[in-house]
Design a protein around this motif. Structure first.
Motif, short mmCIF file in Angstrom:
data_model
loop_
_atom_site.label_atom_id
_atom_site.label_comp_id
_atom_site.label_asym_id
_atom_site.label_seq_id
_atom_site.Cartn_x
_atom_site.Cartn_y
_atom_site.Cartn_z
N GLN A 13 0.81 -1.20 0.00
CA GLN A 13 0.00 0.00 0.00
C GLN A 13 0.85 1.26 0.00
OE1 GLN A 13 -2.11 -1.49 3.37
NE2 GLN A 13 -3.84 -2.18 2.14
N LYS A 14 1.65 1.46 1.06
CA LYS A 14 2.42 2.70 1.12
C LYS A 14 3.57 2.60 2.11
CE LYS A 14 -0.67 4.83 4.51
NZ LYS A 14 -1.52 5.98 4.81
N GLU A 122 2.55 -2.46 15.00
CA GLU A 122 1.29 -2.53 15.75
C GLU A 122 0.72 -3.93 15.54
OE1 GLU A 122 -1.80 -0.58 12.55
OE2 GLU A 122 -0.43 0.79 13.56
N SER A 124 -1.35 -6.96 14.26
CA SER A 124 -1.82 -7.21 12.90
C SER A 124 -3.00 -8.18 12.94
CB SER A 124 -0.67 -7.82 12.09
OG SER A 124 -1.11 -8.26 10.84
N ASN A 136 -3.80 -7.46 7.38
CA ASN A 136 -3.24 -6.12 7.25
C ASN A 136 -2.07 -6.00 8.21
OD1 ASN A 136 -5.10 -4.76 5.37
ND2 ASN A 136 -6.60 -5.25 6.94
N VAL A 138 1.45 -3.38 9.41
CA VAL A 138 2.33 -2.22 9.34
C VAL A 138 3.67 -2.69 9.88
CG1 VAL A 138 2.75 0.15 10.08
CG2 VAL A 138 0.39 -0.64 9.72
N ARG A 140 7.69 -2.09 10.71
CA ARG A 140 8.74 -1.10 11.01
C ARG A 140 10.03 -1.57 10.35
NH1 ARG A 140 8.69 -1.52 16.18
NH2 ARG A 140 7.07 0.01 16.50
N GLU A 148 8.09 2.99 7.90
CA GLU A 148 7.17 1.85 8.00
C GLU A 148 6.59 1.57 6.63
OE1 GLU A 148 5.41 2.47 12.52
OE2 GLU A 148 4.26 3.24 10.84
N GLU A 150 3.19 -0.28 4.88
CA GLU A 150 1.85 -0.83 5.10
C GLU A 150 1.50 -1.74 3.93
OE1 GLU A 150 -1.05 2.19 6.00
OE2 GLU A 150 0.32 3.20 7.39
N GLN A 152 -1.06 -5.52 2.74
CA GLN A 152 -2.12 -6.48 3.05
C GLN A 152 -1.80 -7.78 2.33
OE1 GLN A 152 -6.20 -6.47 1.19
NE2 GLN A 152 -6.79 -5.94 3.29
#
Length: 165
Positions: A13-14, A122, A124, A136, A138, A140, A148, A150, A152
């Motif tokens: 995603q990003k 965080e 998941s 999903n 995130v 590090r 980070e 992100e 899926q």
């Protein structure tokens, strides 16, 4: 001969707050590695918060951790490393093996806790979303000041493959 279990679909995603490697910002891309497979995202120019919105597929023969590195594309020198991470797909594979269906949309199947030993920034959640199991996450980046990624995870069953038992 190893038997194909299926394809892991990674929706990249990003990136968030990636380290600046050049004066004008970085030109990041990601390289995923598993066994002899190497897959790359496209380069996003001059952006420390790139949005790839790109899907790549990795053939899974056994549920090994997926490693990836983020690089800054340079024209006249070697590309700069911008950090790395890895993630364990075993919890995702175990959720797929449950053969769940008829769950309410966005039902949480399992939660993978962020710990000091994994790259999760965080917790998941593995969820049932639009008739499919997805995870999903995130992640590090390690070996860098910040950043980070992100993404899926999804799954594609391949006709004629061993499949998940």
């Amino acid at each position: 001969m190893e038997h194909l279990l299926g394809l892991l679909s990674i929706h990249v995603q990003k990136g968030v707050n990636l380290a600046a490697k050049d004066i004008l910002g970085s030109d990041p891309y990601i390289v995923f590695r598993l066994g002899n497979q190497t897959l790359k995202t496209r380069v996003i120019k001059n952006n420390n918060n790139p949005v790839w919105d790109e899907v790549i597929h990795i053939a899974i023969f056994e549920p090994l951790p997926i490693k990836f590195e983020v690089y800054d594309k340079d024209t006249f020198s070697c590309d700069d490393e911008m950090g790395d991470a890895e993630f364990d797909i075993k919890p995702f594979i175990e959720a797929l093996k449950m053969r769940l269906d008829n769950l309410p949309d966005e039902a949480i199947i399992a939660t993978v806790k962020a710990t000091r030993t994994n790259c999760l920034s965080e917790d998941s959640c593995i969820t049932w979303s639009k008739g499919k199991v997805v995870q999903n996450m995130v992640l590090r980046l390690r070996n860098v000041t910040s950043g980070e990624i992100e993404m899926q995870l999804g799954w594609i069953n391949v006709p004629g493959s061993k499949g998940l038992k």
